[in-house]
Design a protein around this motif. Sequence first.
Motif, PDB file in Angstrom:
ATOM      1  N   LYS A 117       2.376   1.639  -3.529  1.00 15.94           N
ATOM      2  CA  LYS A 117       1.398   2.010  -4.549  1.00 15.94           C
ATOM      3  C   LYS A 117       0.671   3.320  -4.231  1.00 15.94           C
ATOM      4  CE  LYS A 117       0.568  -2.644  -6.338  1.00 15.94           C
ATOM      5  NZ  LYS A 117      -0.455  -3.702  -6.618  1.00 15.94           N
ATOM      6  N   GLY A 118       0.993   3.914  -3.070  1.00 20.20           N
ATOM      7  CA  GLY A 118       0.466   5.236  -2.747  1.00 20.20           C
ATOM      8  C   GLY A 118      -0.941   5.270  -2.222  1.00 20.20           C
ATOM      9  N   HIS A 119      -1.403   4.200  -1.548  1.00 21.53           N
ATOM     10  CA  HIS A 119      -2.753   4.236  -0.986  1.00 21.53           C
ATOM     11  C   HIS A 119      -2.809   3.669   0.442  1.00 21.53           C
ATOM     12  CE1 HIS A 119      -3.276  -0.104  -1.836  1.00 21.53           C
ATOM     13  NE2 HIS A 119      -2.740   0.142  -3.027  1.00 21.53           N
ATOM     14  N   LEU A 120      -1.799   3.973   1.233  1.00 19.96           N
ATOM     15  CA  LEU A 120      -1.790   3.488   2.618  1.00 19.96           C
ATOM     16  C   LEU A 120      -2.993   4.009   3.398  1.00 19.96           C
ATOM     17  CD1 LEU A 120      -0.357   1.914   4.859  1.00 19.96           C
ATOM     18  CD2 LEU A 120       0.910   3.993   5.424  1.00 19.96           C
ATOM     19  N   GLU A 121      -3.435   5.213   3.081  1.00 15.35           N
ATOM     20  CA  GLU A 121      -4.582   5.783   3.802  1.00 15.35           C
ATOM     21  C   GLU A 121      -5.804   4.869   3.768  1.00 15.35           C
ATOM     22  OE1 GLU A 121      -4.782  10.317   2.910  1.00 15.35           O
ATOM     23  OE2 GLU A 121      -3.491   9.381   1.407  1.00 15.35           O
ATOM     24  N   ASP A 122      -5.948   4.090   2.706  1.00 14.23           N
ATOM     25  CA  ASP A 122      -7.101   3.203   2.580  1.00 14.23           C
ATOM     26  C   ASP A 122      -7.113   2.112   3.649  1.00 14.23           C
ATOM     27  OD1 ASP A 122      -7.783   4.659   0.360  1.00 14.23           O
ATOM     28  OD2 ASP A 122      -7.010   3.202  -1.089  1.00 14.23           O
ATOM     29  N   TYR A 127       5.015   6.986   5.352  1.00 14.88           N
ATOM     30  CA  TYR A 127       4.248   7.429   4.183  1.00 14.88           C
ATOM     31  C   TYR A 127       4.034   8.929   4.308  1.00 14.88           C
ATOM     32  CZ  TYR A 127       0.289   7.352   0.832  1.00 14.88           C
ATOM     33  OH  TYR A 127      -0.554   7.551  -0.226  1.00 14.88           O
ATOM     34  N   ALA A 159       0.833  -1.212   0.000  1.00 15.84           N
ATOM     35  CA  ALA A 159       0.000   0.000   0.000  1.00 15.84           C
ATOM     36  C   ALA A 159       0.863   1.257   0.000  1.00 15.84           C
ATOM     37  CB  ALA A 159      -0.932  -0.008   1.208  1.00 15.84           C
ATOM     38  N   TYR A 182       2.511  11.008   1.522  1.00 16.26           N
ATOM     39  CA  TYR A 182       1.615  11.558   0.488  1.00 16.26           C
ATOM     40  C   TYR A 182       2.376  12.138  -0.708  1.00 16.26           C
ATOM     41  CZ  TYR A 182      -0.487  11.692   5.111  1.00 16.26           C
ATOM     42  OH  TYR A 182      -0.845  11.374   6.398  1.00 16.26           O
TER      43      TYR A 182
END
Length: 308
Positions: A145-150, A193, A142, A195
């Motif tokens: 791929k740049g979507h750890l917030e999810d 992470y 995550a 952003y």
Amino acid sequence: MPSLIPFRLKPAFVARIWGRTQLAPWYTEQPTEKIGEAWLTGEQCVVEGGPLAGKTLRDVATEFPDALLGESKALGEFPLLLKILFPDDKLSVQVHPNDEQAAKRKSQGKTECWYVLNAEPGAAVALGFKDPKVPVEAVREAIEKGHLEDLLHFEPVSVGDLVYVDANTVHAIWPGATLLEIQQTSDITYRLYDYGRPRELHLEEGLAVMNSQTSAGKRLPVKKDGFTRLVEERYFSVDRMELPAGSTLDVTLAGKPQCLVLLSGEASIATGNDDLALAKAEAVVVPAATERAVLRAGSDCVVVRSTV
């Protein structure tokens, strides 16, 4: 044991890319750069007034270790670091090591808590993951791929909330809140992470110390005799004291240093023949050797006390 009376520290402002240039209503300073943190008990903070004027907290701890630190003397430094945080943008998703892990860097670990001073609609913090069994490799993917917030679990926050964040908890702070942070004296942060901002990440270090299941979360306040206990955990307890004008409260804690931070109103701390005024959003340190300390309300006031 040398005589040592309570003293007030001048905050040290620290610039952060996620900070603000407007610090009201807490401070009158008009910074030209974005201030993210006001360190209230940093080792570099300087004593204002009195016989210790001009000395740093580190100086006082070195010259008066027994009188200042008491039971915390073995740490060799003031045991709690207090800050006010001013996020105007997202803080990085990060994690801190525990004591055993931080010992490799000759430091304490970093367990902390946040007391919410102000919160706009939508203010929130991230604490751990939606799925407490999320595998490390899913977190790594995550991030890449740049979507750890999810994957993160978010908690809305309101004024008066106390959020506990034990070491090894992956966490972040969103803009819209002003926070009083009480933590172990450590500044070890592993940034997982950010952003896409061009700052260094500490991916391997962070993944190595993170736990998907922790004790982090909001704590319910508990009414005590004359004050409200906001949190009581291994490394610190934090109390809110709301005093009407003209009242007093004995805040003596034999053998333990404590910090008092005035949030509103007027107050002073009396120890023997000495009476020291509190200043808004500044830390007053009451040394461990203080035999009796009495908080006096000059007007209706709110004071937060932190101690080991």
